[in-house]
Scaffold this active site. Sequence first.
Site, PDB file in Angstrom:
ATOM      1  N   CYS A 313       0.814  -1.221   0.000  1.00 58.10           N
ATOM      2  CA  CYS A 313       0.000   0.000   0.000  1.00 58.10           C
ATOM      3  C   CYS A 313       0.847   1.272   0.000  1.00 58.10           C
ATOM      4  CB  CYS A 313      -0.968  -0.012   1.173  1.00 58.10           C
ATOM      5  SG  CYS A 313      -0.184   0.003   2.818  1.00 58.10           S
ATOM      6  N   HIS A 361      -2.508   1.044   6.916  1.00 60.82           N
ATOM      7  CA  HIS A 361      -2.888   0.976   5.499  1.00 60.82           C
ATOM      8  C   HIS A 361      -3.127   2.381   4.967  1.00 60.82           C
ATOM      9  CE1 HIS A 361      -4.157  -1.262   1.974  1.00 60.82           C
ATOM     10  NE2 HIS A 361      -5.117  -0.367   1.807  1.00 60.82           N
ATOM     11  N   HIS A 373      -5.857   1.655  -4.275  1.00 62.36           N
ATOM     12  CA  HIS A 373      -4.928   1.143  -3.263  1.00 62.36           C
ATOM     13  C   HIS A 373      -4.526  -0.287  -3.595  1.00 62.36           C
ATOM     14  CE1 HIS A 373      -7.888  -1.179  -0.440  1.00 62.36           C
ATOM     15  NE2 HIS A 373      -8.362  -1.154  -1.658  1.00 62.36           N
TER      16      HIS A 373
END
Length: 398
Positions: A313, A361, A373
Amino acid sequence: MGNHRKPRTGVLDTPAARRGAIGVGAAALASASLLAQPASADDADPPSIEEQRERADDARARARDVQAEVDALYREAGTATQRYNEAQEAVDEGEESVERLLGEAAEAEDRVNEARRTLGAYAAAQYRHGTGLSDTAHLLLSDDPQSFFAGRHTLNRLGDVQQQALEDFTAERRDAETRRLDAADALAGLEDSRAEAQTRKEEVQGRLAEAQRLLNELSAEEEAELAELERLEREEAERAAAEAAERERAAREEAAREAAAEEESAGTPADTPPPATGDTGTSSRAEQAIAFAETQLGKPYVMGGTGPNSWDCSGLTQAAWRAAGVELPRVTWDQVNAGTSVPRDQLQPGDLVFFYADISHVGLYIGDGMMIHAPKPGAYVRYESIDYMPFHSARRPA
């Protein structure tokens, strides 16, 4: 003649016919015998509606439990991935530092050798003139030259030029030793960083292996239920994103109407252009970052991935903004301090959006409640609603 009755003829009058009749009879007996036996499992009655409903409920409950466990393991793996990224970043920096220090140590050693040659030339001159070869020779061989020439009688015997050469030699030796020690310390630190990175990597792999084990234990029915749960959750998140986007549009339209009303009441000429509402430079860079991220759609998530074929990510968001000329830190815990803080209701395309309480994240906001993402192991870079995970905060890179 008396009436002689003719024997009746029929199918049983021939041997073949009689054998056929016997076969039919045997088949009939066998059929009767089978019918008399209890029904096998294959011939059992189908499950009742109540039984089917109970089985479906059990599969659904099992799927929910596994989903919760797998999601928790993926989150733990995501956190461990960020720790791995930190350790790997330390490895990369350590390698650069070691290479630089080793280069400096080699250069320092070259300077020592040059100073030794200069001092050796003076020693040879002293020898030719019969003055003090032993002192200078001992000096060159000494482990601690400074203590050797600390005695006043030695210094007094050297001329100014010779003394400067001696001081240069001593300083260069001291500098070379310092740089060798620095390089040795850097090498030890590098090994520690490599060990830490390996530990974090194994931690991630352990979480992923456990998640995969749980998934492998699901029956086909439970797998179907799990897929359905994920689909419903994604649809719910997308509905929430659409509703949020509609609210944002309505708020912008209302703000525009209010601004127009204020301008009209203030007598602002109709042909006067409205004031700029945003940083066009930032907007342009955000567009470049999003354009880069869109070219990565469909590429797999891989722990520690920084492209070009796979991403994690924070690796994706870092590369996206790098393509726009803005350098971000490597890990989420540092990226969350980059740029300026943005309230959720003021998000703009290009903003970084962070999730979970531990900020493990990050995604790239693209507008209308959606982001791009790299989600998790086994998934690919994709569009997703920012409501799909617990929102933490947002930042706007500068």
